[in-house]
Design a protein around this motif. Sequence first.
Motif, PDB file in Angstrom:
ATOM      1  N   THR A  96       0.813  -1.215   0.000  1.00 49.17           N
ATOM      2  CA  THR A  96       0.000   0.000   0.000  1.00 49.17           C
ATOM      3  C   THR A  96       0.850   1.270   0.000  1.00 49.17           C
ATOM      4  O   THR A  96       0.327   2.363  -0.097  1.00 49.17           O
ATOM      5  CB  THR A  96      -0.930   0.015   1.229  1.00 49.17           C
ATOM      6  OG1 THR A  96      -0.140  -0.183   2.403  1.00 49.17           O
ATOM      7  CG2 THR A  96      -1.982  -1.071   1.134  1.00 49.17           C
ATOM      8  N   ALA A  97       2.179   1.108   0.123  1.00 50.64           N
ATOM      9  CA  ALA A  97       3.044   2.285   0.017  1.00 50.64           C
ATOM     10  C   ALA A  97       2.973   2.838  -1.394  1.00 50.64           C
ATOM     11  O   ALA A  97       2.554   2.174  -2.323  1.00 50.64           O
ATOM     12  CB  ALA A  97       4.485   1.899   0.349  1.00 50.64           C
ATOM     13  N   ARG A  98       3.401   4.093  -1.528  1.00 47.88           N
ATOM     14  CA  ARG A  98       3.466   4.678  -2.864  1.00 47.88           C
ATOM     15  C   ARG A  98       4.374   3.818  -3.745  1.00 47.88           C
ATOM     16  O   ARG A  98       5.553   3.630  -3.419  1.00 47.88           O
ATOM     17  CB  ARG A  98       4.005   6.101  -2.785  1.00 47.88           C
ATOM     18  CG  ARG A  98       4.154   6.757  -4.160  1.00 47.88           C
ATOM     19  CD  ARG A  98       4.519   8.213  -4.022  1.00 47.88           C
ATOM     20  NE  ARG A  98       4.760   8.786  -5.350  1.00 47.88           N
ATOM     21  CZ  ARG A  98       5.949   9.171  -5.782  1.00 47.88           C
ATOM     22  NH1 ARG A  98       7.014   9.031  -5.011  1.00 47.88           N
ATOM     23  NH2 ARG A  98       6.103   9.696  -6.976  1.00 47.88           N
ATOM     24  N   PRO A  99       3.865   3.258  -4.830  1.00 46.57           N
ATOM     25  CA  PRO A  99       4.684   2.347  -5.639  1.00 46.57           C
ATOM     26  C   PRO A  99       5.928   3.032  -6.180  1.00 46.57           C
ATOM     27  O   PRO A  99       5.907   4.198  -6.578  1.00 46.57           O
ATOM     28  CB  PRO A  99       3.738   1.935  -6.774  1.00 46.57           C
ATOM     29  CG  PRO A  99       2.365   2.183  -6.249  1.00 46.57           C
ATOM     30  CD  PRO A  99       2.500   3.375  -5.350  1.00 46.57           C
ATOM     31  N   GLN A 100       7.047   2.288  -6.184  1.00 50.36           N
ATOM     32  CA  GLN A 100       8.270   2.811  -6.789  1.00 50.36           C
ATOM     33  C   GLN A 100       8.150   2.901  -8.292  1.00 50.36           C
ATOM     34  O   GLN A 100       8.782   3.730  -8.927  1.00 50.36           O
ATOM     35  CB  GLN A 100       9.444   1.901  -6.434  1.00 50.36           C
ATOM     36  CG  GLN A 100       9.844   1.948  -4.977  1.00 50.36           C
ATOM     37  CD  GLN A 100      10.895   0.899  -4.718  1.00 50.36           C
ATOM     38  OE1 GLN A 100      10.609  -0.289  -4.743  1.00 50.36           O
ATOM     39  NE2 GLN A 100      12.118   1.337  -4.462  1.00 50.36           N
ATOM     40  N   GLY A 101       7.404   1.984  -8.873  1.00 52.02           N
ATOM     41  CA  GLY A 101       7.239   1.950 -10.319  1.00 52.02           C
ATOM     42  C   GLY A 101       5.881   1.391 -10.669  1.00 52.02           C
ATOM     43  O   GLY A 101       5.070   1.071  -9.801  1.00 52.02           O
ATOM     44  N   ASP A 102       5.628   1.260 -11.943  1.00 55.92           N
ATOM     45  CA  ASP A 102       4.338   0.746 -12.383  1.00 55.92           C
ATOM     46  C   ASP A 102       4.291  -0.775 -12.385  1.00 55.92           C
ATOM     47  O   ASP A 102       3.333  -1.373 -11.919  1.00 55.92           O
ATOM     48  CB  ASP A 102       4.026   1.262 -13.793  1.00 55.92           C
ATOM     49  CG  ASP A 102       3.819   2.769 -13.813  1.00 55.92           C
ATOM     50  OD1 ASP A 102       3.162   3.284 -12.884  1.00 55.92           O
ATOM     51  OD2 ASP A 102       4.303   3.423 -14.747  1.00 55.92           O
ATOM     52  N   VAL A 103       5.350  -1.417 -12.948  1.00 56.21           N
ATOM     53  CA  VAL A 103       5.343  -2.868 -13.129  1.00 56.21           C
ATOM     54  C   VAL A 103       6.663  -3.459 -12.660  1.00 56.21           C
ATOM     55  O   VAL A 103       7.740  -2.953 -12.993  1.00 56.21           O
ATOM     56  CB  VAL A 103       5.118  -3.242 -14.615  1.00 56.21           C
ATOM     57  CG1 VAL A 103       5.105  -4.755 -14.788  1.00 56.21           C
ATOM     58  CG2 VAL A 103       3.819  -2.641 -15.137  1.00 56.21           C
ATOM     59  N   LEU A 104       6.572  -4.528 -11.876  1.00 50.49           N
ATOM     60  CA  LEU A 104       7.725  -5.341 -11.500  1.00 50.49           C
ATOM     61  C   LEU A 104       7.717  -6.598 -12.366  1.00 50.49           C
ATOM     62  O   LEU A 104       6.706  -7.309 -12.419  1.00 50.49           O
ATOM     63  CB  LEU A 104       7.644  -5.754 -10.036  1.00 50.49           C
ATOM     64  CG  LEU A 104       8.003  -4.735  -8.965  1.00 50.49           C
ATOM     65  CD1 LEU A 104       7.594  -5.269  -7.595  1.00 50.49           C
ATOM     66  CD2 LEU A 104       9.491  -4.442  -8.983  1.00 50.49           C
TER      67      LEU A 104
END
Length: 430
Positions: free
Chosen positions: A19-27
């Motif tokens: 739920t943290a602000r995502p570092q990126g869109d897709v892993l």
Amino acid sequence: MDNAGRAAIFPPMTDVSPTARPQGDVLIVGSGLNGLSLALALAEGGLSVQVIDAAPRPADDPDSHAAFDGRAYALALGSQRMLRALGLWEKLDAVTQPILGITASDGRPGEGPSPLSLHFDHAEIEEGPMGYMVEDRHLRPALLAAVAAHPRIRHEWNARVVAQQRDAAGVGVTLQDGRAFTARLLVGCDGRRSGTAERAGIGRTGWPYRQTALVSAISHEAPHEGVAHQFFMPGGPLAILPLRGNRVSIVWSERTEEAQRIAGLDDAGYLEALRPRFGDFLGEIALDGARFAYPLELSLANSMTGQRLALVGDAAHAVHPIAGQGLNQGLRDSAALAQVLIEALRRGEDFGREDVLDRYLRWRRFDATTLALATDAFTRLFSNDNPLLRGLRDLGLGAVNALPGLRRGFIREAAGLTGDVPLLLQGRRI
């Protein structure tokens, strides 16, 4: 791209929970050919992508060409169009071999092929060659170089995922060294033993074929004329695939016990076992490069998607190489998933939601399962010496060969030109 530029796209993480602000869109977990092509397609569509690979960083510069080791791939025409749309084909065109024809025949080692065989010619379709053979030493470095240069992709090497978390808002993974990353979507491109699928609780259905594929490259005297050969024998099929120059790549399927015996031979013994199966139509033969052996099995993930999760390539469906479609199906997955996610992004949707991923599932599941069942049936039909089945399959090959319309349909199917074709496989950017 410098570190400051990448940091702007991939902000530092302050909370390891999904739920943290995502570092990126897709892993993307796994940087094989499917994972790399998917990363490029997504990045070109505006998504930021983190690629995580357990393997160490290659010692050579991605732009350098390693010595030929025998590994090569048969790219269908649709797959070639995808690489062109991603801007890679200009680097590959001069080192590939067009596939101009395919011959399929039945027989026994040392006896030659049955007179009832099947022949495909690229001139039967308007689009051009049915496909291209490309060596791993050219394709993989081209993909790695493009990934390394793209500002929206970050590639983590020597990074083994040991845990993953997901909820309605996002996904997170934890590495063996304690680092953690978050995104809106997790994609498993980590092969038929996919840890991504296993950690998500996605089971698999399948069975071993009790066959092992012996893979190597062979140099020969006579020109191959760009024709691929598929020779069906009781122990398993032998695919002879044309490479640039007087060389071919072979995928030789044998019963596992016999394959293990052959794999243990020295090079001279290996060639002695191969010659009665290979025949003399290309003159004298010699090994060119390394030898590999891979156990064969059917392995289907029970679902290609989960909560904020998608599976691509062998992680979703690993099939027998009898049809030479494994990589092509993986690239078709990558193209379809990229199109679904990018179109959802442009509509302002949360592209990791279940209803969005269902579009990918509906697009690819039937096609992938149908191919798996078809290759399974072909393997069972042709990998035996039953006289009745031998007669039936020889008649079947001859009948298809005598019907131009049916033959043309098979060619278009093998070239990846039929069905609901993703934009990238049409050669169009998303």
